[in-house]
Design a protein around this motif. Structure first.
Motif, short mmCIF file in Angstrom:
data_model
loop_
_atom_site.label_atom_id
_atom_site.label_comp_id
_atom_site.label_asym_id
_atom_site.label_seq_id
_atom_site.Cartn_x
_atom_site.Cartn_y
_atom_site.Cartn_z
N GLU A 354 1.02 -1.20 0.43
CA GLU A 354 0.18 -0.17 0.04
C GLU A 354 1.03 1.21 -0.15
OE1 GLU A 354 -2.23 0.25 3.84
OE2 GLU A 354 -3.54 -2.07 2.14
N THR A 355 1.98 1.25 -0.71
CA THR A 355 2.73 2.20 -1.17
C THR A 355 3.26 2.80 -2.62
OG1 THR A 355 4.84 2.68 -0.33
CG2 THR A 355 4.67 1.22 -0.06
N GLU A 356 3.38 3.74 -2.50
CA GLU A 356 3.52 3.91 -4.08
C GLU A 356 5.24 3.98 -4.14
OE1 GLU A 356 2.44 7.53 -4.97
OE2 GLU A 356 0.40 7.25 -5.60
N ASP A 357 6.18 4.19 -3.24
CA ASP A 357 7.62 3.80 -2.89
C ASP A 357 8.15 2.52 -2.61
OD1 ASP A 357 10.58 4.42 -2.93
OD2 ASP A 357 10.39 6.20 -1.40
N VAL A 358 8.21 1.38 -3.79
CA VAL A 358 8.74 0.55 -3.50
C VAL A 358 10.06 -0.15 -3.73
CG1 VAL A 358 8.35 -1.58 -4.23
CG2 VAL A 358 6.48 0.00 -4.23
N ALA A 359 10.84 -0.38 -3.18
CA ALA A 359 12.32 -0.86 -3.59
C ALA A 359 11.76 -2.48 -3.41
CB ALA A 359 13.00 -0.45 -2.58
N VAL A 360 13.20 -3.52 -4.83
CA VAL A 360 12.97 -4.74 -5.03
C VAL A 360 14.89 -5.02 -4.61
CG1 VAL A 360 10.45 -5.10 -6.09
CG2 VAL A 360 12.68 -4.67 -7.25
N HIS A 361 14.76 -6.11 -4.15
CA HIS A 361 15.53 -6.72 -3.60
C HIS A 361 15.87 -7.06 -5.34
CE1 HIS A 361 19.79 -7.66 -1.47
NE2 HIS A 361 20.23 -8.40 -2.97
N THR A 362 17.12 -7.00 -6.68
CA THR A 362 17.46 -8.01 -7.90
C THR A 362 18.96 -8.88 -7.12
OG1 THR A 362 16.55 -8.78 -9.70
CG2 THR A 362 17.75 -6.43 -8.87
N SER A 363 18.70 -9.34 -8.55
CA SER A 363 20.58 -9.92 -8.12
C SER A 363 21.31 -9.06 -9.64
CB SER A 363 20.66 -11.00 -8.04
OG SER A 363 20.55 -12.10 -9.21
N THR A 364 22.65 -8.96 -10.13
CA THR A 364 23.68 -9.18 -10.97
C THR A 364 24.72 -9.92 -11.34
OG1 THR A 364 24.68 -7.68 -12.37
CG2 THR A 364 24.95 -7.14 -9.56
N ALA A 365 24.89 -10.54 -12.25
CA ALA A 365 25.79 -11.53 -12.71
C ALA A 365 27.23 -11.13 -12.18
CB ALA A 365 25.90 -12.03 -14.04
N ASN A 366 27.46 -10.05 -12.13
CA ASN A 366 28.13 -9.05 -12.60
C ASN A 366 29.49 -9.89 -12.81
OD1 ASN A 366 30.05 -6.91 -10.58
ND2 ASN A 366 30.55 -8.27 -8.59
N ARG A 367 29.24 -9.58 -13.92
CA ARG A 367 30.87 -10.32 -14.96
C ARG A 367 30.57 -9.84 -15.97
NH1 ARG A 367 28.89 -14.60 -11.82
NH2 ARG A 367 29.93 -16.06 -11.52
N ALA A 368 30.65 -8.52 -16.12
CA ALA A 368 30.44 -7.25 -16.70
C ALA A 368 32.15 -7.66 -18.16
CB ALA A 368 30.52 -6.23 -16.62
N THR A 369 33.13 -8.03 -17.19
CA THR A 369 34.67 -8.11 -17.25
C THR A 369 35.22 -9.16 -17.98
OG1 THR A 369 35.08 -8.99 -15.32
CG2 THR A 369 35.30 -6.41 -15.88
N THR A 370 35.61 -8.98 -19.14
CA THR A 370 35.66 -10.59 -19.85
C THR A 370 37.02 -11.33 -18.85
OG1 THR A 370 37.51 -9.35 -20.78
CG2 THR A 370 35.91 -9.17 -22.09
N GLU A 371 37.34 -10.62 -18.15
CA GLU A 371 38.32 -11.59 -17.13
C GLU A 371 36.95 -13.04 -16.11
OE1 GLU A 371 41.19 -8.31 -18.19
OE2 GLU A 371 38.67 -8.75 -17.57
N MET A 372 36.40 -11.71 -16.21
CA MET A 372 35.35 -13.16 -14.69
C MET A 372 33.97 -13.59 -15.68
SD MET A 372 36.71 -12.31 -12.03
CE MET A 372 38.93 -12.02 -12.28
N GLU A 373 34.14 -13.39 -17.21
CA GLU A 373 32.99 -14.23 -17.74
C GLU A 373 32.05 -15.26 -17.26
OE1 GLU A 373 32.23 -13.00 -21.78
OE2 GLU A 373 32.15 -10.83 -21.60
N ASP A 374 33.48 -16.39 -17.43
CA ASP A 374 33.22 -17.80 -17.38
C ASP A 374 33.92 -18.32 -16.20
OD1 ASP A 374 32.49 -18.05 -19.60
OD2 ASP A 374 34.49 -18.09 -20.90
N MET A 375 33.69 -17.46 -14.91
CA MET A 375 34.68 -17.53 -13.68
C MET A 375 33.40 -17.89 -12.43
SD MET A 375 36.66 -15.59 -10.71
CE MET A 375 38.45 -15.51 -11.81
#
Length: 538
Positions: A354-375
């Motif tokens: 019952e509020t217009e100000d809503v924050a939700v938790h999500t996740s990011t893979a955090n593998r944007a760098t090429t060194e970390m893509e396959d880690m």
């Protein structure tokens, strides 16, 4: 690969990230399957190659490959980001801020249950156990985290490479479990067993053999060392190593050049520089006026009063026709598909709280760098997405406003939710399990893995090991284009019937969006039947 022009560099980044063999300047980013993660990865590649200040918003507002090339050709050079330096696997390893927080929490007395990330594959056909053993050894050699344990000193937590903590394959011959139900029950029970993260190993790989042509492979690792993205990398590497062992007799996988420790040092270097200052300024402004940790009074009693973290899934599907309408809507109104699905889920949270100000938790893979893509490791982290749309706009306007908010958050994802919590609530960031009690994410279901021509590997459903959110909504692509809606709930906080009501309320809202995307929010919610009574009571 050498690229002579700016256009060549941008095209190559687009090709690699979006997995497009042939590209054209008029190709639209969203039409080629682009999303916030791929936008981040394209931006990082272009930033590194051209040393230009490019954001996730730049990639998305350019809309087409040609638009992105034109932007790059008129951009101004800035200082290139620091490189991730490899320092070997031996000895003590630094840990990232999000991992540091998890290790501090693990030391607290109230954490009696470990969160396990697990994937199980039913193997049918001609199984070569010797080849599988070689494949497991090769993959463990490739990924350092599978031979580590954790420790704590006066200076804080750390990881240490320890061959005695190495994850190994355990083969269990269980002819009494030929019945499918009994075999799956045994695998499910093993998938949620805890680990001693201070002594190791941090995971287990078990092969449950029911007959010569039927077995289940279980890969279960403590979440402190493994994230959801890691399961896909691990399964892919296991399958490739198994094929190699079958064809050549030896399963060789090149060790990863970089480790989690290399990433942690690089990450701290970023946060200590100008980029870190900009990130902290952004998040202070983004979350100004809300206490995202504690503003969900309905869920407050749950966050630390729960006696256990046992939970279950409630699942339903949206029709293929409605699912496709919603996906096409994203392209029509120039927002990511994620923003459309997240906005639908936010209407559930908005109505429930019952509020217009809503924050939700999500996740990011955090593998944007090429060194970390396959880690493999715990690289992913939480991200807070805030919706502050007021009044009674149309759903399309609501989704467009949310899209801008979400993209700005994703564009500043290097500062993890742990960093944000420590900055804004230093006296509470360890005690609180999450920045928000509401979680939403979109992912891909675990699909069949190709081990060999004579061995089929199909995913096995596993129970959740740990549920520490008040409300967890998860959406995946299902068969025949149908979107699969899932609610993960804690038994102490929510009954199965209530969870089902939340799920069907969410599904009904999605149906109304598919039919009338330009309708006002109040109309959509009314057409969806109103907030069910049992949801308000939860």
């Amino acid at each position: 690969m050498m690229h002579d022009t700016i256009a060549d560099i941008v095209r190559y980044a687009w090709q690699v990230v979006l997995d497009q063999e042939f590209v054209h300047d008029q190709d639209r980013f969203l039409d080629k399957g682009g999303d916030s993660l791929s936008a981040v990865r394209i931006a990082v590649r272009i930033h590194r190659e051209l040393a230009v200040d490019i954001s996730i918003e730049t990639v998305l507002t350019a809309k087409t490959l040609g638009g992105l090339i034109a932007w790059a050709e008129h951009s101004t050079e800035v200082d290139a980001p620091p490189a991730i330096t490899a320092r070997g696997i031996a000895g003590i390893h630094d840990v990232s801020p999000q991992l540091e927080r998890k290790l501090h929490i693990a030391q607290q007395d109230h954490v009696k249950k470990r969160q396990i990330v697990a994937v199980a594959l039913e193997l049918t056909g001609c199984l070569d156990i010797a080849a599988l053993t070689g494949a497991v050894n090769a993959v463990v050699d490739r990924h350092t985290m599978l031979s580590c344990r954790f420790g704590m000193s006066d200076d804080g937590p750390f990881a240490i490479y320890d061959p005695d903590a190495r994850v190994r394959l355990e083969v269990l011959h269980l002819p009494d479990l030929r019945d499918a139900g009994r075999l799956e029950a045994a695998v499910a029970e093993a998938s949620v067993k805890d680990f001693d993260i201070w002594r190791g190993p941090l995971g287990r790989i078990q092969l449950f053999v029911a007959s010569p042509d039927r077995a289940v492979l279980l890969i279960a690792v403590d979440h402190i060392a493994f994230d959801g993205w890691s399961t896909r990398i691990a399964v892919r590497d296991f399958a490739a190593a198994y094929r190699e062992a079958r064809s050549t007799g030896t399963a060789l996988r090149e060790p990863m050049e970089h480790t989690i420790s290399d990433f942690a040092r690089w990450h701290r270097q970023i946060l200590d520089g100008p980029r870190g200052a900009a990130l902290r300024s952004f998040w202070r402004n983004y979350l100004a006026g809300t206490d995202a940790m504690y503003n969900f009074s309905q869920f407050r009693r749950f966050t630390r009063s729960a006696k256990n973290y046992q939970g279950a899934w409630s699942v339903a599907e949206l029709s293929a026709e409605s699912s496709e309408r919603i996906r096409k809507l994203a392209s029509v109104i120039d927002v990511t598909t994620y923003s459309i699905w997240a906005s639908i889920f936010l209407l559930v949270a908005r109505s429930l709280l019952e509020t217009e100000d809503v924050a939700v938790h999500t996740s990011t893979a955090n593998r944007a760098t090429t060194e970390m893509e396959d880690m493999v490791g715990y690289l992913s982290h939480g991200l807070i997405l805030r919706s502050v749309v007021s009044g009674d706009p149309s759903f399309t306007s609501y989704a467009q406003a949310n899209n801008l908010s979400f993209l700005s958050a994703y564009g500043h994802q290097e500062l993890t939710s742990a960093d944000v919590a420590k900055m804004l609530w230093p006296d509470r960031y360890i005690e609180s399990p999450n920045l928000s009690s509401i979680y939403f994410d979109v992912g891909m279901p675990q699909s069949e893995a190709y081990f060999s021509e004579d061995l089929i590997a199909a995913p096995v459903s596993l129970p959740p090991s740990f549920v520490d959110f008040g409300l967890f909504g998860f959406l995946t692509d299902g068969p025949d284009g149908r979107a699969v809606f899932r609610i993960l709930y804690n038994h102490e906080f929510m009954s199965a019937d209530t969870a089902r009501s939340v799920l069907m309320w969410w599904l009904n809202i999605a149906r109304q969006v598919a039919r009338s995307p330009d309708a006002r929010l109040s109309e959509l919610l009314a057409q969806a039947g109103g907030v069910p009574r049992e949801i308000r009571a939860c």
